[in-house]
Each structure stands twice: as structure tokens, then as C-alpha cells.
Design a protein around this motif. Structure first.
Motif, PDB file in Angstrom:
ATOM      1  N   TYR A   1       0.904  -1.212  -0.046  1.00  0.00           N
ATOM      2  CA  TYR A   1      -0.048  -0.029  -0.017  1.00  0.00           C
ATOM      3  C   TYR A   1       0.891   1.297   0.007  1.00  0.00           C
ATOM      4  O   TYR A   1       0.441   2.310  -0.404  1.00  0.00           O
ATOM      5  CB  TYR A   1      -0.835  -0.085   1.067  1.00  0.00           C
ATOM      6  CG  TYR A   1      -2.054  -0.942   1.056  1.00  0.00           C
ATOM      7  CD1 TYR A   1      -3.153  -0.527  -0.018  1.00  0.00           C
ATOM      8  CD2 TYR A   1      -2.260  -2.046   1.617  1.00  0.00           C
ATOM      9  CE1 TYR A   1      -4.257  -1.429  -0.553  1.00  0.00           C
ATOM     10  CE2 TYR A   1      -3.183  -2.937   1.100  1.00  0.00           C
ATOM     11  CZ  TYR A   1      -4.078  -2.936   0.174  1.00  0.00           C
ATOM     12  OH  TYR A   1      -5.130  -3.559   0.121  1.00  0.00           O
ATOM     13  N   GLN A   2       2.062   1.296   0.488  1.00  0.00           N
ATOM     14  CA  GLN A   2       3.041   2.440   0.206  1.00  0.00           C
ATOM     15  C   GLN A   2       3.131   2.454  -1.253  1.00  0.00           C
ATOM     16  O   GLN A   2       3.333   3.675  -1.523  1.00  0.00           O
ATOM     17  CB  GLN A   2       4.353   2.062   1.089  1.00  0.00           C
ATOM     18  CG  GLN A   2       5.150   3.145   0.955  1.00  0.00           C
ATOM     19  CD  GLN A   2       4.951   4.391   1.518  1.00  0.00           C
ATOM     20  OE1 GLN A   2       4.667   4.547   2.845  1.00  0.00           O
ATOM     21  NE2 GLN A   2       4.686   5.479   0.668  1.00  0.00           N
ATOM     22  N   MET A   3       3.424   1.483  -1.814  1.00  0.00           N
ATOM     23  CA  MET A   3       3.812   1.519  -3.319  1.00  0.00           C
ATOM     24  C   MET A   3       2.506   2.244  -4.032  1.00  0.00           C
ATOM     25  O   MET A   3       2.589   2.877  -4.823  1.00  0.00           O
ATOM     26  CB  MET A   3       4.123   0.163  -3.987  1.00  0.00           C
ATOM     27  CG  MET A   3       5.470  -0.451  -3.471  1.00  0.00           C
ATOM     28  SD  MET A   3       5.929  -1.939  -4.325  1.00  0.00           S
ATOM     29  CE  MET A   3       5.762  -1.602  -6.095  1.00  0.00           C
ATOM     30  N   ALA A   4       1.414   1.626  -3.634  1.00  0.00           N
ATOM     31  CA  ALA A   4       0.204   2.271  -4.308  1.00  0.00           C
ATOM     32  C   ALA A   4       0.025   3.554  -4.067  1.00  0.00           C
ATOM     33  O   ALA A   4      -0.607   4.585  -4.940  1.00  0.00           O
ATOM     34  CB  ALA A   4      -0.963   1.377  -3.734  1.00  0.00           C
ATOM     35  N   LEU A   5       0.287   4.088  -2.684  1.00  0.00           N
ATOM     36  CA  LEU A   5       0.122   5.496  -2.407  1.00  0.00           C
ATOM     37  C   LEU A   5       1.103   6.194  -3.278  1.00  0.00           C
ATOM     38  O   LEU A   5       0.816   7.347  -3.637  1.00  0.00           O
ATOM     39  CB  LEU A   5       0.425   5.793  -0.952  1.00  0.00           C
ATOM     40  CG  LEU A   5      -0.720   5.476  -0.190  1.00  0.00           C
ATOM     41  CD1 LEU A   5      -0.283   5.297   1.354  1.00  0.00           C
ATOM     42  CD2 LEU A   5      -1.861   6.299  -0.342  1.00  0.00           C
ATOM     43  N   ASP A   6       2.299   5.837  -3.471  1.00  0.00           N
ATOM     44  CA  ASP A   6       3.309   6.533  -4.279  1.00  0.00           C
ATOM     45  C   ASP A   6       2.735   6.487  -5.677  1.00  0.00           C
ATOM     46  O   ASP A   6       2.923   7.744  -6.391  1.00  0.00           O
ATOM     47  CB  ASP A   6       4.722   5.449  -4.416  1.00  0.00           C
ATOM     48  CG  ASP A   6       5.245   5.513  -3.104  1.00  0.00           C
ATOM     49  OD1 ASP A   6       5.159   6.480  -2.254  1.00  0.00           O
ATOM     50  OD2 ASP A   6       6.430   4.596  -2.881  1.00  0.00           O
ATOM     51  N   VAL A   7       2.261   5.672  -6.293  1.00  0.00           N
ATOM     52  CA  VAL A   7       1.591   5.803  -7.728  1.00  0.00           C
ATOM     53  C   VAL A   7       0.601   6.540  -7.826  1.00  0.00           C
ATOM     54  O   VAL A   7       0.303   7.689  -8.578  1.00  0.00           O
ATOM     55  CB  VAL A   7       1.064   4.233  -8.142  1.00  0.00           C
ATOM     56  CG1 VAL A   7       0.362   4.488  -9.408  1.00  0.00           C
ATOM     57  CG2 VAL A   7       2.084   3.348  -8.460  1.00  0.00           C
ATOM     58  N   THR A   8      -0.255   6.792  -6.660  1.00  0.00           N
ATOM     59  CA  THR A   8      -1.387   7.760  -6.698  1.00  0.00           C
ATOM     60  C   THR A   8      -0.856   9.176  -6.544  1.00  0.00           C
ATOM     61  O   THR A   8      -1.419  10.066  -7.219  1.00  0.00           O
ATOM     62  CB  THR A   8      -2.364   7.570  -5.399  1.00  0.00           C
ATOM     63  OG1 THR A   8      -2.901   5.805  -5.582  1.00  0.00           O
ATOM     64  CG2 THR A   8      -3.651   8.193  -5.501  1.00  0.00           C
ATOM     65  N   ALA A   9       0.106   9.314  -5.676  1.00  0.00           N
ATOM     66  CA  ALA A   9       1.073  10.576  -5.432  1.00  0.00           C
ATOM     67  C   ALA A   9       1.481  11.233  -6.896  1.00  0.00           C
ATOM     68  O   ALA A   9       1.052  12.309  -7.207  1.00  0.00           O
ATOM     69  CB  ALA A   9       1.711  10.570  -4.435  1.00  0.00           C
ATOM     70  N   ASN A  10       1.962  10.374  -7.604  1.00  0.00           N
ATOM     71  CA  ASN A  10       2.502  10.763  -8.934  1.00  0.00           C
ATOM     72  C   ASN A  10       1.567  11.305  -9.826  1.00  0.00           C
ATOM     73  O   ASN A  10       1.622  12.104 -10.529  1.00  0.00           O
ATOM     74  CB  ASN A  10       3.333   9.571  -9.442  1.00  0.00           C
ATOM     75  CG  ASN A  10       4.157   9.892 -10.866  1.00  0.00           C
ATOM     76  OD1 ASN A  10       4.819  10.810 -10.805  1.00  0.00           O
ATOM     77  ND2 ASN A  10       3.621   9.177 -11.948  1.00  0.00           N
ATOM     78  N   ASN A  11       0.293  10.331  -9.945  1.00  0.00           N
ATOM     79  CA  ASN A  11      -0.807  10.981 -10.684  1.00  0.00           C
ATOM     80  C   ASN A  11      -1.280  12.231 -10.207  1.00  0.00           C
ATOM     81  O   ASN A  11      -1.394  12.936 -10.978  1.00  0.00           O
ATOM     82  CB  ASN A  11      -2.024   9.846 -10.228  1.00  0.00           C
ATOM     83  CG  ASN A  11      -1.605   8.346 -11.144  1.00  0.00           C
ATOM     84  OD1 ASN A  11      -0.759   8.386 -11.883  1.00  0.00           O
ATOM     85  ND2 ASN A  11      -2.276   7.450 -10.716  1.00  0.00           N
ATOM     86  N   MET A  12      -1.322  12.407  -8.979  1.00  0.00           N
ATOM     87  CA  MET A  12      -2.072  13.826  -8.404  1.00  0.00           C
ATOM     88  C   MET A  12      -0.961  14.900  -8.897  1.00  0.00           C
ATOM     89  O   MET A  12      -1.263  15.893  -9.206  1.00  0.00           O
ATOM     90  CB  MET A  12      -2.117  13.517  -6.856  1.00  0.00           C
ATOM     91  CG  MET A  12      -3.225  12.879  -6.394  1.00  0.00           C
ATOM     92  SD  MET A  12      -4.843  13.396  -6.977  1.00  0.00           S
ATOM     93  CE  MET A  12      -5.038  14.943  -5.565  1.00  0.00           C
TER      94      MET A  12
END
Length: 245
Positions: free
Chosen positions: A16-27
Motif C-alpha cells: 500500500y505504500q507503493m500504491a500511495l506512491d503511484v497515486t501521489a505521482n498521478n496527483m
């Protein structure tokens, strides 16, 4: 004491840390021209069997981010009224030749004109100084209306800007600077005169802020739950060790 629960929860924390990193990059790229958002896909890990009173019981060992998928849906087209702005429609890309001599591909069609010196022709470039290529893979010399030195022939320029497509665009590598790179998974780039493009427009980022915010909440809660599981398992292990002593 078995540490299966500890490692299972720890795998959730990392995933979920990796998933948050992906979402942060999208944002972070919500205003990046032609940006294609990514979506993390999860997969469960190894299962083992234990004999529990003569019955076989399966135990899972957590979760991982299996891969990230690029979302290639057509983004909103924004009118700019600028003849040097282009949008490559659907799964089309612009090809650019970087100063290092590499051919990369991009959805960002905000172009400019530049020349090396007063004796050189004006050429079409992007913000990083990479040369935009035509359908033949050649650098584009900016056409001007006959008899003028400053009025760009917009129609002629439109016909020159090349659009390239791939057999599998989802396999492209993202390498930064809004660039994509071909590989064995994507297949080679092919000039496609039938692929759509629009002049005087730029393609917006495909990041959907509302969707990304809901993902942030979902992933953050899952991350926190797994953190709590790690803490709980650690506390239980300490209790058991104290009882043994």
C-alpha cells in the motif's frame, strides 16, 4: 510463535505504500500535458497448508503490487488558439529526437520553434529542445507563408507533424520528461497517417482528481490497518516471550 501474521501484514504495508506512491505521482501530474495516469494492480502471495486436527488449512502470506497499468483513455482536449500546439488523439504519439540522439515518444504536443544560428532553418522542437519528427522520421523545418519570414503556414505544418502508433502502447516504458520508450512488449513505432491529431489544442492530463482522492483514502486506511496488525502481532509476541521467561 509463528510470524506468518507479522510478515503478511508487513507485505500489506509495503504494497500500500507503493500504491500511495503511484497515486501521489498521478496527483502531482494533474496539470501535465498528455500525462497518462497509472493504476496499481494487486495480487495475493504464496499459500501454504498446515495440518490442523487432521484437516488441511491454507494460510496466505500477504499481498504485493503485481504491476501498474497506464490508463490510455482519451483525455480532455483544451483549446489554445496556438498553431504550434497539437494533440495526438487516442493511442497516437508524437516522435521526438532528443539532443542525446534518442528517439522517444510523447503525448505532449506543446511545441516551439528554434534554430541553431541565423544561417540555420527554423525547426519544430519541444520544451526540452528535442526535435519533432515527421512521418518519415525527419526533423521538421517550420514552413512559412510565401513572402513572409514570421507567419507560419499552419496548414503545411499540420500535415508535417508525424503521428506514431504501437501494437501494444500499454507496454511502453515511461522514462520521464513526458517521454515513452518503445520496447519488446510495445513493439516498434509505426508512422500512421490515419491516426488522428488536432492543431490548436493540447491534451490534458488523464488524472481524475476525485478518483485519485478516493484512492488515497482507500489506500491510506488499508496502510494504517496493516501497520496496526504489525504492532498487534509484535505485542502478542512480546507477551508470549514474557510468559516463557
Amino acid at each position: 510463535m509463528s510470524k506468518i501474521g507479522y510478515h503478511t501484514a508487513a507485505s500489506g504495508v509495503m504494497a500500500y505504500q507503493m500504491a500511495l506512491d503511484v497515486t501521489a505521482n498521478n496527483m502531482a501530474n494533474v496539470n501535465t500535458n498528455g500525462f497518462k495516469a497509472s493504476r496499481p494492480s494487486f495480487a495475493d502471495l504464496l499459500y501454504t497448508e498446515r495440518n490442523n486436527e487432521n484437516e488441511e488449512t491454507q494460510f496466505g502470506h500477504g499481498v504485493k503490487v503485481q504491476k501498474t497499468d497506464m490508463m490510455f483513455e482519451q483525455s480532455t482536449l483544451r483549446s489554445t488558439n496556438r498553431e504550434l500546439d497539437f494533440a495526438a488523439l487516442d493511442e497516437g504519439f508524437f516522435a521526438v529526437l532528443t539532443p542525446e540522439g534518442n528517439v522517444n515518444y510523447t503525448k505532449d504536443g506543446a511545441f516551439y520553434i528554434s534554430r541553431q544560428d541565423e544561417a540555420s532553418p527554423w525547426e519544430l522542437v519541444n520544451e526540452f529542445g528535442a526535435y519533432v519528427l515527421d512521418y518519415e522520421g525527419n526533423r521538421i523545418q517550420v514552413p512559412f507563408i510565401e513572402g513572409t519570414e514570421n507567419d507560419i503556414d499552419a496548414t503545411a505544418l499540420y500535415n508535417m507533424v508525424g503521428i506514431y502508433t504501437f501494437e501494444n502502447p500499454y507496454g511502453l516504458d515511461q522514462i520521464g520528461n513526458n517521454y515513452f520508450q518503445a520496447n519488446a512488449s510495445s513493439g516498434p513505432a509505426a508512422a500512421n497517417t490515419d491516426a488522428g491529431k488536432k492543431q490548436y489544442y493540447l491534451e490534458a492530463s488523464s488524472t481524475n482528481v476525485a478518483n485519485e482522492m478516493s484512492k488515497v483514502i482507500e489506500f491510506q486506511r488499508a496502510f494504517q490497518l496493516n501497520i496496526n496488525m504489525v504492532k498487534t502481532h509484535d505485542q502478542l509476541e512480546n507477551i508470549v516471550n514474557n510468559l516463557r521467561n
